[in-house]
Scaffold this active site. Structure first.
Site, mmCIF file in Angstrom:
data_model
loop_
_atom_site.group_PDB
_atom_site.id
_atom_site.type_symbol
_atom_site.label_atom_id
_atom_site.label_comp_id
_atom_site.label_asym_id
_atom_site.label_seq_id
_atom_site.Cartn_x
_atom_site.Cartn_y
_atom_site.Cartn_z
ATOM 1 N N ARG A 8 0.746 -0.951 0.012
ATOM 2 C CA ARG A 8 0.316 0.270 -0.087
ATOM 3 C C ARG A 8 1.058 1.401 0.076
ATOM 4 O O ARG A 8 2.030 0.950 -0.097
ATOM 5 C CB ARG A 8 -1.227 0.138 1.145
ATOM 6 N N GLY A 9 0.005 2.483 -0.260
ATOM 7 C CA GLY A 9 0.994 3.658 -0.394
ATOM 8 C C GLY A 9 1.302 4.018 -2.106
ATOM 9 O O GLY A 9 1.465 2.874 -2.004
ATOM 10 N N ALA A 10 0.703 4.885 -1.870
ATOM 11 C CA ALA A 10 0.919 5.666 -3.857
ATOM 12 C C ALA A 10 2.097 4.726 -4.312
ATOM 13 O O ALA A 10 1.743 4.234 -5.298
ATOM 14 C CB ALA A 10 0.637 6.844 -3.653
ATOM 15 N N ARG A 30 -7.528 0.319 -7.133
ATOM 16 C CA ARG A 30 -7.634 0.599 -5.797
ATOM 17 C C ARG A 30 -7.888 1.696 -6.372
ATOM 18 O O ARG A 30 -7.210 2.414 -8.208
ATOM 19 C CB ARG A 30 -6.728 1.112 -4.559
ATOM 20 N N GLN A 76 -2.284 2.389 10.202
ATOM 21 C CA GLN A 76 -0.798 2.940 9.097
ATOM 22 C C GLN A 76 0.081 3.487 9.788
ATOM 23 O O GLN A 76 1.422 3.280 9.959
ATOM 24 C CB GLN A 76 -0.771 3.327 7.870
ATOM 25 N N ASP A 114 -2.019 10.307 -2.037
ATOM 26 C CA ASP A 114 -1.845 9.390 -3.249
ATOM 27 C C ASP A 114 -2.685 10.410 -4.774
ATOM 28 O O ASP A 114 -2.624 9.413 -5.329
ATOM 29 C CB ASP A 114 -3.409 9.079 -2.537
HETATM 30 O O1 MRU Z 1 -4.909 3.506 2.322
HETATM 31 P P1 MRU Z 1 -3.341 2.876 1.819
HETATM 32 O O2 MRU Z 1 -2.371 3.229 3.627
HETATM 33 O O3 MRU Z 1 -2.851 2.678 0.866
HETATM 34 O O4 MRU Z 1 -3.507 5.070 2.518
HETATM 35 C C1 MRU Z 1 -1.382 5.608 2.601
HETATM 36 C C2 MRU Z 1 -1.954 7.176 2.188
HETATM 37 O O5 MRU Z 1 -2.861 7.560 2.083
HETATM 38 C C3 MRU Z 1 -0.473 8.017 1.875
HETATM 39 O O6 MRU Z 1 -0.214 8.586 2.727
HETATM 40 C C4 MRU Z 1 -0.273 7.732 0.666
HETATM 41 O O7 MRU Z 1 -0.310 6.851 -0.006
HETATM 42 C C5 MRU Z 1 1.263 8.211 0.450
HETATM 43 S S1 MRU Z 1 2.634 7.417 0.355
HETATM 44 C C6 MRU Z 1 4.383 7.947 0.124
#
Ligand code: MRU
Length: 352
Positions: free
Chosen positions: A52-54, A98, A212, A253
């Site tokens: 996860r994480g963009a 997603r 997270q 994101d």
């Molecule tokens: O649902 P997630 O854990 O994928 O959400 C992640 C976030 O919102 C992060 O802040 C975002 O992706 C930036 S990660 C460098």
């Protein structure tokens, strides 16, 4: 700078036919690696937030396309046209997992575009050469993400106060090494500051409902020897009222063409609190998170997740059965509440 921690969020296996990920749903209790060999397992890993994480979603998706093509060739596929058609299906399936992080679609389209360019330059190339070309582009995307993280960190470091006491920051969700192919976005200046020997005090919002901040940000910062304190999301206002916080650092994101920012649910509330308390609110993200085709934050698709994450996410029932649950995974912070956007290209203080 070397990666702050001895873990890889995603890596291809030696033969290139599968991917090994650090399963983020198991942290902080256990460090479990999981090998993904098929498309459904890869799509499920995204949906369940094992990865996860963009930025990491983009890096992962690029490696996934390469691994799936490599596996098809290894199991007998010799026709480059059929390989290309299968790749289109892979793009569809992985791209539908997603909706909010633009990096996922960005990486998938970049892989597809790079393959088309490569094929035009190499007419009649064999299927194994096509798969090899995909592996090369995936590793370029991964390397680029590492470089972007370093550049974001270097630019953002200039925004942190030069003080003898600890630099105190508040962050939300996880925008660190676990969320990227490198040293993170929001956490990257902290790793660079730490390498310079600067003192830091980091507050990490727990980040309901999937935690997270508590599970991942606290884990990676503590492992890097950075002083980290977890608070529940509702405590942020009290924190800002009671101590001096030098900056709030968050990831993104998707950043719309007008500078509005989609990030983990709760980010918008933090931005409002930051304005109330005069604390700079910085958004740190690679240029791959900018979406010029999305005019404003209102156009960003927001993922709605299963109600069980709120109803029973703590391992026991926390909401009565006859109450409804609302569970958007992200919110939108209007550009007017952002003090600066820090990308790999530099610090931007306005969007108009
Ligand atoms: O649902 P997630 O854990 O994928 O959400 C992640 C976030 O919102 C992060 O802040 C975002 O992706 C930036 S990660 C460098």
């Amino acid at each position: 700078m070397r990666a702050p921690l001895p873990f890889a969020t995603v890596r291809p296996t030696e033969d290139g036919r599968a991917l090994v990920i650090l399963d983020q749903t198991r942290l902080p209790e256990e460090e479990v690696e999981r090998t993904l060999t098929d498309r459904e397992g890869m799509a499920e890993a995204i949906r369940l937030l094992r990865v996860r994480g963009a930025p990491l979603l983009g890096v992962f998706a690029a490696h996934a396309l390469a691994a799936l093509a490599t596996n098809r060739v290894a199991t007998g596929e010799t026709d480059p046209t059929r390989l290309r058609a299968a790749l289109d299906e892979d793009v569809e399936v992985l791209g539908a997992t997603r909706p909010t992080a633009v990096n996922l679609g960005w990486a998938l389209e970049r892989m597809r575009g790079a393959l088309d360019e490569w094929s035009a330059a190499n007419p009649g190339a064999a299927a194994d050469a096509v798969a090899a070309a995909l592996r090369t582009v995936a590793s370029e995307i991964h390397d680029q993400d590492r470089r972007m993280c370093e550049a974001i960190g270097a630019h953002a470091l200039q925004l942190l106060p030069a003080t003898d006491g600890p630099v105190t920051v508040l962050t939300h969700c996880n925008a660190g090494a676990l969320a990227t192919g490198g040293i993170g976005t929001a956490l990257s200046p902290l790793y660079l500051a730490r390498a310079e020997g600067r003192r830091l005090r980091v507050f990490a919002d727990e980040t309901r409902p999937l935690l997270q901040g508590a599970r991942l940000t606290a884990w990676e910062l503590a492992r890097a020897g950075i002083d980290v304190t977890v608070l529940t999301d509702g405590m942020a206002g009290a924190l800002l009222s009671s101590i001096r916080v030098d900056a709030i650092l968050v990831g993104a994101d998707r950043i719309a063409a007008n500078g509005d920012v989609a990030n983990k649910i709760g980010t918008y509330g933090l931005a409002v609190l930051a304005r109330r308390h005069g604390v700079p609110f910085y958004v740190l993200a690679p240029t791959s998170t900018l979406d010029p085709d999305c005019p404003t934050g209102a156009d960003i698709p927001i993922e709605q997740r299963r109600e069980d994450e709120v109803r029973s996410g703590m391992g026991r029932t926390t909401v009565p059965a006859d109450a409804e649950v609302w569970n958007p995974a992200f919110d939108v912070t209007p550009a007017e509440l952002v003090t600066a956007w820090v990308t790999d290209e530099g610090v931007r203080r306005s969007w108009s």
